[in-house]
Design a protein around this motif. Structure first.
Motif, mmCIF file in Angstrom:
data_model
loop_
_atom_site.group_PDB
_atom_site.id
_atom_site.type_symbol
_atom_site.label_atom_id
_atom_site.label_comp_id
_atom_site.label_asym_id
_atom_site.label_seq_id
_atom_site.Cartn_x
_atom_site.Cartn_y
_atom_site.Cartn_z
ATOM 1 N N ILE A 125 0.844 -1.202 0.000
ATOM 2 C CA ILE A 125 0.000 0.000 0.000
ATOM 3 C C ILE A 125 0.877 1.248 0.000
ATOM 4 O O ILE A 125 0.624 2.205 -0.743
ATOM 5 C CB ILE A 125 -0.936 0.019 1.229
ATOM 6 N N GLU A 126 1.929 1.258 0.819
ATOM 7 C CA GLU A 126 2.828 2.418 0.896
ATOM 8 C C GLU A 126 3.491 2.686 -0.456
ATOM 9 O O GLU A 126 3.637 3.841 -0.875
ATOM 10 C CB GLU A 126 3.895 2.176 1.971
ATOM 11 N N SER A 131 3.222 6.413 -5.439
ATOM 12 C CA SER A 131 2.986 6.663 -6.863
ATOM 13 C C SER A 131 1.738 7.524 -7.071
ATOM 14 O O SER A 131 1.735 8.439 -7.895
ATOM 15 C CB SER A 131 2.835 5.325 -7.594
ATOM 16 N N LEU A 132 0.673 7.243 -6.313
ATOM 17 C CA LEU A 132 -0.572 7.997 -6.456
ATOM 18 C C LEU A 132 -0.404 9.453 -6.041
ATOM 19 O O LEU A 132 -0.977 10.357 -6.655
ATOM 20 C CB LEU A 132 -1.679 7.343 -5.623
ATOM 21 N N LEU A 133 0.369 9.690 -5.005
ATOM 22 C CA LEU A 133 0.591 11.069 -4.540
ATOM 23 C C LEU A 133 1.336 11.892 -5.584
ATOM 24 O O LEU A 133 1.114 13.102 -5.716
ATOM 25 C CB LEU A 133 1.363 11.061 -3.220
ATOM 26 N N LYS A 134 2.217 11.229 -6.342
ATOM 27 C CA LYS A 134 2.905 11.928 -7.427
ATOM 28 C C LYS A 134 1.971 12.163 -8.608
ATOM 29 O O LYS A 134 2.029 13.189 -9.274
ATOM 30 C CB LYS A 134 4.124 11.114 -7.889
ATOM 31 N N SER A 142 -1.677 13.667 2.301
ATOM 32 C CA SER A 142 -1.088 12.670 3.189
ATOM 33 C C SER A 142 -0.536 13.356 4.433
ATOM 34 O O SER A 142 0.210 14.340 4.341
ATOM 35 C CB SER A 142 0.036 11.917 2.465
ATOM 36 N N THR A 143 -0.933 12.845 5.606
ATOM 37 C CA THR A 143 -0.438 13.367 6.884
ATOM 38 C C THR A 143 0.122 12.208 7.690
ATOM 39 O O THR A 143 -0.530 11.155 7.819
ATOM 40 C CB THR A 143 -1.573 14.047 7.674
ATOM 41 N N ARG A 144 1.273 12.405 8.253
ATOM 42 C CA ARG A 144 2.011 11.311 8.878
ATOM 43 C C ARG A 144 1.210 10.562 9.939
ATOM 44 O O ARG A 144 1.169 9.338 9.953
ATOM 45 C CB ARG A 144 3.307 11.855 9.481
ATOM 46 N N HIS A 145 0.544 11.266 10.824
ATOM 47 C CA HIS A 145 -0.128 10.609 11.946
ATOM 48 C C HIS A 145 -1.596 10.293 11.679
ATOM 49 O O HIS A 145 -2.239 9.641 12.492
ATOM 50 C CB HIS A 145 -0.016 11.484 13.199
#
Length: 645
Positions: A125-126, A131-134, A142-145
């Motif tokens: 998934i990661e 790839s999707l975020l690009k 996307s937020t880390r927590h």
């Protein structure tokens, strides 16, 4: 690999679908040639054929591998339908599953929860999320927590939903198709509940009862997917923000009152009471493609100057006059009007056949579409997409076929879910090829289901429909050789073959070393023509301009050409490059520049069209590889013989 669950939930990978397509394009091809075309090993081809054996058999197709690795195909007439079905059986990628999860969730989704829901590892998934975020930086956050969520606008989400879902929905039975999608690909019925589907079907039936306009089957599918997702958003979210800009867009447009009245009724059926939502649906109705419009006078009047300029430019460049073709005038007017109105506010939806397929099958129609794109870009500051170029090509090719029309006797009903351009093209082409037929009507699949009787002897359909009282033949918009064998004989005119062979034997063949770019190769070929006083100095620039509109390379070869106005005498120049040059899509080793004069183009425009169609066939390119380095005399003789087959 092919995945299945007792044969009912079979899934194919893209390579296997491409294999089916390659076999349709050239049924006589062998295992070795298929491997080269697909850039895989012979063993992979054999393995794929074995894996899809059961799937093919279910649709009355059997493929045997003969000694010498040749293929023997039984039931080849069913192959186009197999290709259609195979597209629906394509494995639904994990990337698309993640996109759907984002579209059905407003809040942040934790990656581990996503992995658990989709039964995959978190690390996978990661990898895909990166790839999707690009790919969609403005639609995803996307937020880390917290995880990841969709921040796209409501309109973008709706368009993305349709884009992902449409390839898996045919529109024959929406309820059944959504259930199949739920079982095969993604648990969509956890989000789209029966109430949404029932109301969606009710809204759809109302839309189909309106006689003022009839939507294409493609548009019907898009509309249904839009309204079931709209219901999900309206019911599951506290607030749904719809841009107020749609009021300004639709205000004063052709048919505003009629479309707005329909939109209000649809909203009432869906129990949605939002003025902005009504305006959005009104805009949607305006821009979705129509099969037929009862009164296109307003569109023709609005677009008269634009279409007139297109016709003038085509006549100037190709000496073909469309001014008397009222059907083309109407079709272009409606299409251009809705295209310019739609622009980029809604995502584009592709035909089953790519624009590469269409432009190679109908090169002359595509050239006219390129002229149209120039006019649209100049007038409206909007560059038509590849999909729009496909539809424009179909409009023009239909007009070309009407020019070649012959007698009509046998009554044929054309059922086409792609829209008026494709239906018109199929009808005109059938009438030209079969001098003993006439087209009774061209209708949508939805319209066909509502008919109680048929005033026709035969149905040609782009969908696998059933009719007890009339024979039905499944076809595609490309009308491939295998499809035509079911309904006619086709003999290519010897005069075209002879003229083509003569052009090849008189061609200039130039062996070229040390070039690094496409334009350098074009310059060498055009300069050769100019030195022999066969073209004017403007020809080189016209070839480069044409290539910039749409590249003519396909795998091994490129076929650049320029404006016939700048050609004094027709001539074919062939460049054989010592080292391949990257063109636009492919690495090219052979360049065929066919400079056709305006006079010859007027006398026989089928010459250029036939040459182009043959050169883009995969088996032709495979054969050229074999004799491409022979001495000039043998090379030309082999090429002439190859293209005359």
């Amino acid at each position: 690999m092919i995945y299945s669950d007792g044969g009912k939930n079979m899934k194919l990978v893209r390579r296997q679908v491409n294999l089916i397509k390659c076999i349709i394009e050239n049924p006589k091809v062998g295992i070795k040639e298929l491997g080269k075309t697909m850039n895989v090993s012979m063993q992979t081809v054999k393995s794929d054929l074995q894996n899809i054996k059961g799937f093919m058999k279910d649709h009355d197709v059997t493929i045997e591998i003969l000694p010498g690795n040749q293929l023997c195909i039984y039931g080849i007439e069913n192959m186009p339908y197999v290709l259609k079905i195979s597209e629906l059986m394509l494995e639904f990628s994990l990337e698309k599953q993640i996109i759907l999860m984002m579209l059905f969730n407003d809040s942040f989704v934790v990656l581990q929860d996503m992995a658990d829901t989709l039964y995959v590892s978190k690390s996978l998934i990661e990898k895909i999320m990166a790839s999707l975020l690009k790919k969609y930086p403005e639609e995803l956050q996307s937020t880390r927590h917290h995880g990841i969520r969709s921040i796209a606008s409501q309109i973008e989400k709706r368009s993305r939903f349709v884009e992902v879902m449409e390839p898996y929905v045919q529109g024959i039975n929406f309820t059944k198709e959504l259930k199949q999608f739920h079982v095969r690909h993604f648990p969509i019925l956890q989000y789209i509940i029966p109430e949404y589907i029932i109301k969606g079907m009710k809204a759809l039936h109302y839309l189909q009862s309106i006689s003022a306009f009839i939507f294409t089957d493609e548009a019907i599918c898009q509309f249904f997917l839009q309204i079931i997702y709209i219901q999900f958003c309206q019911r599951s979210k506290k607030t749904v923000y719809i841009e107020t800009a749609f009021f300004d867009i639709i205000h004063g447009m052709q048919g505003e009152k009629e479309y707005l009245a329909v939109a209000k009724t649809i909203c009432s059926i869906l129990q949605i009471y939002d003025t902005n939502e009504q305006n959005y649906l009104c805009y949607l109705f305006m821009t979705l493609r129509k099969q037929k419009i009862s009164d296109s006078t307003k569109f023709v009047r609005e677009m008269r100057d634009v279409v007139g300029e297109i016709f003038r430019k085509i006549f100037e460049r190709m000496s073909i006059d469309f001014n008397a073709d009222q059907e083309l005038m109407k079709g272009l007017s409606v299409h251009i009007y809705t295209t310019v109105l739609r622009r980029d506010l809604l995502k584009k939806f592709s035909l089953d056949y790519s624009w590469h397929d269409i432009k190679h099958q109908y090169p002359l129609g595509f050239e006219m579409a390129a002229v149209t794109a120039e006019v649209i870009s100049s007038r409206f500051m909007y560059k038509p997409s590849n999909d729009e170029m496909t539809y424009l090509t179909l409009h023009f090719q239909a007009a070309i076929e009407r020019m070649k029309n012959g007698e009509k006797k046998l009554r044929i009903l054309v059922v086409c879910h792609y829209g008026m351009a494709a239906a018109s093209l199929i009808a005109a082409k059938i009438e030209r090829i079969f001098h003993m037929v006439e087209i009774a009507d061209t209708i949508s699949m939805q319209h066909f289901f509502q008919m109680k009787s048929f005033d026709a002897d035969l149905v040609l359909s782009t969908e696998n429909i059933e009719a007890k009282t009339i024979p039905v033949i499944y076809i595609t918009p490309l009308l491939t050789q295998n499809e035509l064998k079911q309904i006619r004989y086709f003999i290519e005119m010897h005069c075209i073959n002879n003229l083509l062979a003569l052009s090849i034997m008189h061609a200039a063949v130039i062996d070229v070393k040390d070039i690094r770019s496409r334009n350098e190769a074009i310059k060498i070929a055009a300069t050769s023509l100019y030195k022999d006083k066969l073209v004017t100095e403007n020809y080189l620039e016209s070839v480069i301009e044409r290539e910039n509109i749409s590249s003519t390379d396909i795998e091994l070869i490129a076929i650049p050409h320029g404006n016939p106005d700048f050609v004094r005498e027709s001539k074919l120049v062939i460049l054989r490059l010592q080292e391949p040059v990257h063109w636009e899509i492919s690495d090219v080793s052979y360049v065929f520049m066919f400079a056709v004069s305006k006079e010859q183009f007027m006398a026989n425009f089928a010459l250029f069209s036939t040459f182009y169609k043959k050169m883009v066939r995969s088996n032709i390119r495979t054969e050229i590889k074999k004799f491409g380095r022979e001495d000039t005399k043998k090379f030309k003789k082999s090429l002439a013989h190859l293209l005359s087959l």
